[in-house]
Design a protein around this motif. Structure first.
Motif, PDB file in Angstrom:
ATOM      1  N   LEU A  25      -5.170  12.875   2.191  1.00  0.00           N
ATOM      2  CA  LEU A  25      -4.189  13.947   2.063  1.00  0.00           C
ATOM      3  C   LEU A  25      -3.022  13.849   3.037  1.00  0.00           C
ATOM      4  CD1 LEU A  25      -6.519  17.032   1.436  1.00  0.00           C
ATOM      5  CD2 LEU A  25      -5.395  15.537  -0.231  1.00  0.00           C
ATOM      6  N   SER A  26      -3.101  12.942   4.008  1.00  0.00           N
ATOM      7  CA  SER A  26      -2.005  12.814   4.973  1.00  0.00           C
ATOM      8  C   SER A  26      -0.826  12.043   4.400  1.00  0.00           C
ATOM      9  CB  SER A  26      -2.496  12.117   6.244  1.00  0.00           C
ATOM     10  OG  SER A  26      -2.994  10.823   5.950  1.00  0.00           O
ATOM     11  N   GLY A  27      -1.002  11.478   3.208  1.00  0.00           N
ATOM     12  CA  GLY A  27       0.094  10.758   2.574  1.00  0.00           C
ATOM     13  C   GLY A  27       0.356   9.421   3.242  1.00  0.00           C
ATOM     14  N   TYR A  28       1.601   8.984   3.171  1.00  0.00           N
ATOM     15  CA  TYR A  28       1.963   7.670   3.695  1.00  0.00           C
ATOM     16  C   TYR A  28       2.683   7.784   5.029  1.00  0.00           C
ATOM     17  CZ  TYR A  28       0.541   6.333  -0.933  1.00  0.00           C
ATOM     18  OH  TYR A  28      -0.208   6.157  -2.077  1.00  0.00           O
ATOM     19  N   ASN A  29       2.436   8.890   5.732  1.00  0.00           N
ATOM     20  CA  ASN A  29       2.982   9.055   7.066  1.00  0.00           C
ATOM     21  C   ASN A  29       2.158   8.209   8.038  1.00  0.00           C
ATOM     22  OD1 ASN A  29       4.950  11.473   6.671  1.00  0.00           O
ATOM     23  ND2 ASN A  29       3.059  12.082   5.641  1.00  0.00           N
ATOM     24  N   GLY A  30       2.740   7.901   9.174  1.00  0.00           N
ATOM     25  CA  GLY A  30       2.021   7.129  10.167  1.00  0.00           C
ATOM     26  C   GLY A  30       2.783   7.080  11.479  1.00  0.00           C
ATOM     27  N   LEU A  31       2.045   6.845  12.558  1.00  0.00           N
ATOM     28  CA  LEU A  31       2.683   6.735  13.862  1.00  0.00           C
ATOM     29  C   LEU A  31       3.536   5.486  13.972  1.00  0.00           C
ATOM     30  CD1 LEU A  31      -0.212   7.815  16.274  1.00  0.00           C
ATOM     31  CD2 LEU A  31       1.797   9.142  15.606  1.00  0.00           C
ATOM     32  N   TYR A  32       3.128   4.427  13.262  1.00  0.00           N
ATOM     33  CA  TYR A  32       3.770   3.130  13.424  1.00  0.00           C
ATOM     34  C   TYR A  32       4.505   2.741  12.136  1.00  0.00           C
ATOM     35  CZ  TYR A  32       0.098   3.299  16.927  1.00  0.00           C
ATOM     36  OH  TYR A  32      -0.739   3.703  17.934  1.00  0.00           O
ATOM     37  N   SER A  33       5.816   2.690  12.213  1.00  0.00           N
ATOM     38  CA  SER A  33       6.605   2.353  11.031  1.00  0.00           C
ATOM     39  C   SER A  33       6.413   0.900  10.619  1.00  0.00           C
ATOM     40  CB  SER A  33       8.093   2.622  11.302  1.00  0.00           C
ATOM     41  OG  SER A  33       8.311   4.003  11.532  1.00  0.00           O
ATOM     42  N   GLY A  34       5.917   0.068  11.528  1.00  0.00           N
ATOM     43  CA  GLY A  34       5.651  -1.317  11.199  1.00  0.00           C
ATOM     44  C   GLY A  34       4.338  -1.515  10.470  1.00  0.00           C
ATOM     45  N   GLN A  35       3.581  -0.460  10.288  1.00  0.00           N
ATOM     46  CA  GLN A  35       2.289  -0.551   9.600  1.00  0.00           C
ATOM     47  C   GLN A  35       2.493  -0.736   8.104  1.00  0.00           C
ATOM     48  OE1 GLN A  35      -0.069   3.135   9.141  1.00  0.00           O
ATOM     49  NE2 GLN A  35      -1.761   2.027  10.099  1.00  0.00           N
ATOM     50  N   LYS A  36       1.745  -1.664   7.506  1.00  0.00           N
ATOM     51  CA  LYS A  36       1.793  -1.907   6.072  1.00  0.00           C
ATOM     52  C   LYS A  36       0.665  -1.142   5.376  1.00  0.00           C
ATOM     53  CE  LYS A  36       5.098  -5.003   5.253  1.00  0.00           C
ATOM     54  NZ  LYS A  36       6.167  -4.803   4.259  1.00  0.00           N
ATOM     55  N   SER A  54      -2.252   2.213  -2.955  1.00  0.00           N
ATOM     56  CA  SER A  54      -2.080   3.654  -3.097  1.00  0.00           C
ATOM     57  C   SER A  54      -3.317   4.394  -2.594  1.00  0.00           C
ATOM     58  CB  SER A  54      -1.837   4.005  -4.567  1.00  0.00           C
ATOM     59  OG  SER A  54      -1.959   5.393  -4.786  1.00  0.00           O
ATOM     60  N   LYS A  55      -3.083   5.583  -2.061  1.00  0.00           N
ATOM     61  CA  LYS A  55      -4.192   6.432  -1.631  1.00  0.00           C
ATOM     62  C   LYS A  55      -4.759   7.258  -2.781  1.00  0.00           C
ATOM     63  CE  LYS A  55      -2.837   7.011   3.226  1.00  0.00           C
ATOM     64  NZ  LYS A  55      -2.716   7.983   4.342  1.00  0.00           N
ATOM     65  N   LEU A  56      -4.101   7.216  -3.932  1.00  0.00           N
ATOM     66  CA  LEU A  56      -4.501   8.078  -5.040  1.00  0.00           C
ATOM     67  C   LEU A  56      -5.087   7.328  -6.225  1.00  0.00           C
ATOM     68  CD1 LEU A  56      -1.465  10.542  -5.058  1.00  0.00           C
ATOM     69  CD2 LEU A  56      -3.608  10.713  -3.785  1.00  0.00           C
ATOM     70  N   LYS A  57      -4.777   6.048  -6.351  1.00  0.00           N
ATOM     71  CA  LYS A  57      -5.298   5.291  -7.488  1.00  0.00           C
ATOM     72  C   LYS A  57      -5.292   3.802  -7.155  1.00  0.00           C
ATOM     73  CE  LYS A  57      -0.692   5.823  -9.531  1.00  0.00           C
ATOM     74  NZ  LYS A  57       0.054   6.363 -10.691  1.00  0.00           N
ATOM     75  N   ALA A  58      -5.924   3.020  -8.024  1.00  0.00           N
ATOM     76  CA  ALA A  58      -6.014   1.578  -7.809  1.00  0.00           C
ATOM     77  C   ALA A  58      -4.673   0.939  -8.148  1.00  0.00           C
ATOM     78  CB  ALA A  58      -7.130   0.987  -8.657  1.00  0.00           C
ATOM     79  N   LEU A  59      -3.760   0.972  -7.178  1.00  0.00           N
ATOM     80  CA  LEU A  59      -2.401   0.491  -7.399  1.00  0.00           C
ATOM     81  C   LEU A  59      -1.903  -0.223  -6.150  1.00  0.00           C
ATOM     82  CD1 LEU A  59       0.216   0.476  -9.147  1.00  0.00           C
ATOM     83  CD2 LEU A  59       0.835   2.622  -7.981  1.00  0.00           C
ATOM     84  N   TYR A  60      -1.424  -1.448  -6.312  1.00  0.00           N
ATOM     85  CA  TYR A  60      -0.861  -2.213  -5.200  1.00  0.00           C
ATOM     86  C   TYR A  60       0.576  -1.749  -4.968  1.00  0.00           C
ATOM     87  CZ  TYR A  60       0.645  -6.237  -2.419  1.00  0.00           C
ATOM     88  OH  TYR A  60       1.131  -7.057  -1.416  1.00  0.00           O
ATOM     89  N   ILE A  61       0.880  -1.290  -3.756  1.00  0.00           N
ATOM     90  CA  ILE A  61       2.207  -0.749  -3.489  1.00  0.00           C
ATOM     91  C   ILE A  61       2.945  -1.513  -2.390  1.00  0.00           C
ATOM     92  CG2 ILE A  61       1.702   1.569  -4.332  1.00  0.00           C
ATOM     93  CD1 ILE A  61       1.160   2.421  -1.457  1.00  0.00           C
ATOM     94  N   ASN A  62       2.238  -1.967  -1.341  1.00  0.00           N
ATOM     95  CA  ASN A  62       2.810  -2.764  -0.255  1.00  0.00           C
ATOM     96  C   ASN A  62       4.070  -2.122   0.331  1.00  0.00           C
ATOM     97  OD1 ASN A  62       3.111  -4.865   1.561  1.00  0.00           O
ATOM     98  ND2 ASN A  62       4.182  -6.184   0.115  1.00  0.00           N
ATOM     99  N   VAL A  63       3.903  -0.965   0.951  1.00  0.00           N
ATOM    100  CA  VAL A  63       5.016  -0.262   1.590  1.00  0.00           C
ATOM    101  C   VAL A  63       4.715  -0.092   3.071  1.00  0.00           C
ATOM    102  CG1 VAL A  63       5.592   0.978  -0.518  1.00  0.00           C
ATOM    103  CG2 VAL A  63       4.042   2.031   1.148  1.00  0.00           C
ATOM    104  N   ASN A  64       5.753   0.154   3.829  1.00  0.00           N
ATOM    105  CA  ASN A  64       5.573   0.499   5.236  1.00  0.00           C
ATOM    106  C   ASN A  64       5.271   1.984   5.360  1.00  0.00           C
ATOM    107  OD1 ASN A  64       7.281  -2.107   5.463  1.00  0.00           O
ATOM    108  ND2 ASN A  64       6.622  -1.714   7.543  1.00  0.00           N
ATOM    109  N   ALA A  65       4.550   2.337   6.393  1.00  0.00           N
ATOM    110  CA  ALA A  65       4.305   3.747   6.661  1.00  0.00           C
ATOM    111  C   ALA A  65       5.628   4.479   6.812  1.00  0.00           C
ATOM    112  CB  ALA A  65       3.468   3.904   7.932  1.00  0.00           C
ATOM    113  N   ASN A  66       5.640   5.731   6.374  1.00  0.00           N
ATOM    114  CA  ASN A  66       6.800   6.626   6.465  1.00  0.00           C
ATOM    115  C   ASN A  66       7.871   6.330   5.421  1.00  0.00           C
ATOM    116  OD1 ASN A  66       5.711   7.917   8.855  1.00  0.00           O
ATOM    117  ND2 ASN A  66       6.293   6.048   9.945  1.00  0.00           N
TER     118      ASN A  66
END
Length: 430
Positions: free
Chosen positions: A394-405, A409-421
């Motif tokens: 439920l925290s979404g794609y937020n994160g302390l480290y913007s360099g984090q990959k 997806s947190k909701l379904k079996a989907l490859y997204i490859n995004v950086n946090a935030n």
């Protein structure tokens, strides 16, 4: 017969290959663990000493502007301006160089921040120093690029373990935090070995591991439901925490592009806020408040908000440290306050809040579960595991480290490859 001899030769070659790799990583991980353990223990002792010194001499708060100017000057002198934890992350998943000068810069910068009352943690320094030391030891041993990434990860795990006394959580966290969902099992043995070595060194140097005594309620469906509700609230809080940290830093950088003026303004603001609060609970790391919330169930109702503001201003201004211990503070204080309203014991709720906010902020549920066991024992592991799973989702794609990959997806079996935030892929219709 010839086929049998061929199979035996192949088996011998494979065995020799695995044995060589095992011995090589054992030796290198031991070197990394010992070096990071020694420096990590010295760093821990230095932070404890300056924290005590600040408590004995409250006037040191007024030296925060001078400390800020010294930090900016130090980073400029060592030519590591703008470098930090994200650069270590980039080395792990992309390759690249990390300046060894980052080690003295973040060491001294973090000590000065804590000495004069800046609100920051210490794990940012741990990841940077540990990753840098692991990387350069790997280069001395002439590792190739892929092996250098493992050595960097092992250094991060070792330094984190030396500071917090949680070797298993440190190893899993160091591997998982860089690329969420890409857990490189090849790094597990080096990272855990280095973490255990560093942990042993820290014990030999008299540093007690971070452990708390909590009363865990009897596991019932009602307790699980209440823990789940608390975890949902903590997921939202972790998103607010990360967004506030990043937004404050961005706003301060735009308002005051000059780093000298920005850190002076931030220092003055921290001083004013401290005087208005009348207490020093929100300066430094705040481990005493975390211990009080978890073990005694006592905390000021809005302590989590004040700690968040203090930390955002301190780090946004350019002071050095980390965000993980402040996230511990925010989660523990929030859980201690809200838990009793949900019918949970204050201390247990503080522990749940501490781990849940950390999990949502770093996107590492397994590391968070292991952390809960090493900090609080295994009695409440099902509650902590449930809380971490909920907070992660439920925290979404937020994160302390913007360099984090974040690879999936947190909701379904989907490859997204995004950086946090970055923008939530599902919200964008992907």
């Amino acid at each position: 017969m010839e086929e049998t001899r061929k199979q035996i030769r192949l088996w011998c070659r494979a065995t020799a290959l695995y044995c060589r790799a095992f011995v090589r990583w054992l030796v290198l991980a031991t070197l990394i663990g010992v070096l990071c353990g020694l420096l990590g223990a010295v760093f821990h002792i230095a932070l404890e000493h300056v924290t005590e010194l600040r408590g004995e001499r409250p006037w040191l708060l007024y030296a925060l502007p001078l400390a800020g100017l010294a930090i900016v000057a130090l980073y400029r002198l060592l030519r590591v301006e703008g470098q930090g934890t994200n650069d270590v992350f980039i080395q792990v998943y992309q390759g690249g160089d990390i300046s060894i000068r980052l080690v003295p810069a973040i060491f001294i910068g973090t000590v000065l921040t804590h000495l004069c009352g800046g609100s920051a943690g210490r794990e940012g320094a741990a990841l940077q120093m540990g990753g840098t030391l692991g990387y350069h030891l790997g280069r001395l041993c002439r590792l190739d690029e892929k092996e250098l990434r493992i050595a960097t990860t092992a250094g991060m795990a070792a330094f984190f373990s030396a500071l917090f006394g949680t070797p298993l959580a440190a190893a899993v966290f160091a591997i998982a935090v860089v690329s969420v969902d890409a857990f490189y099992h090849a790094a597990l043995f080096p990272a855990l070995t280095a973490a255990l070595e560093a942990y042993g060194i820290s014990l030999l140097m008299g540093i007690a591991p971070a452990q708390f005594q909590i009363a865990v309620p009897v596991l019932t469906l009602e307790v699980l439901l209440r823990a789940a509700v608390l975890a949902m609230l903590c997921a939202l809080l972790s998103a607010v925490f990360c967004e506030t940290i990043h937004m404050t830093g961005s706003l301060m950088a735009r308002a005051l592009p000059n780093p000298w003026l920005r850190i002076l303004a931030g220092a003055c603001l921290v001083i004013v806020m401290t005087l208005l609060c009348g207490v020093g609970d929100y300066n430094g790391a705040g481990m005493n408040v975390i211990a009080a919330a978890v073990e005694e169930g006592t905390v000021r109702p809005w302590a989590f908000v004040l700690k968040l503001v203090f930390t955002a201003v301190t780090l946004g201004a350019g002071f050095k440290g980390g965000e993980v211990v402040p996230s511990f503070f925010v989660g523990a204080a929030f859980g201690c306050w809200v838990g009793p309203l949900l019918g949970l014991p204050a201390g247990f709720a503080a522990a749940l809040g501490m781990v849940s906010v950390f999990c949502g902020a770093v996107n590492c549920p397994l590391a968070s579960i292991f952390l809960s066991v090493e900090l609080f024992g295994s009695d409440g592991i099902l509650c902590f595991a449930l809380a971490c799973c909920i907070s992660y989702m439920l925290s979404g794609y937020n994160g302390l480290y913007s360099g984090q990959k974040i690879l999936h997806s947190k909701l379904k079996a989907l490859y997204i490859n995004v950086n946090a935030n970055q923008e939530t892929p599902e919200a964008g219709g992907k």
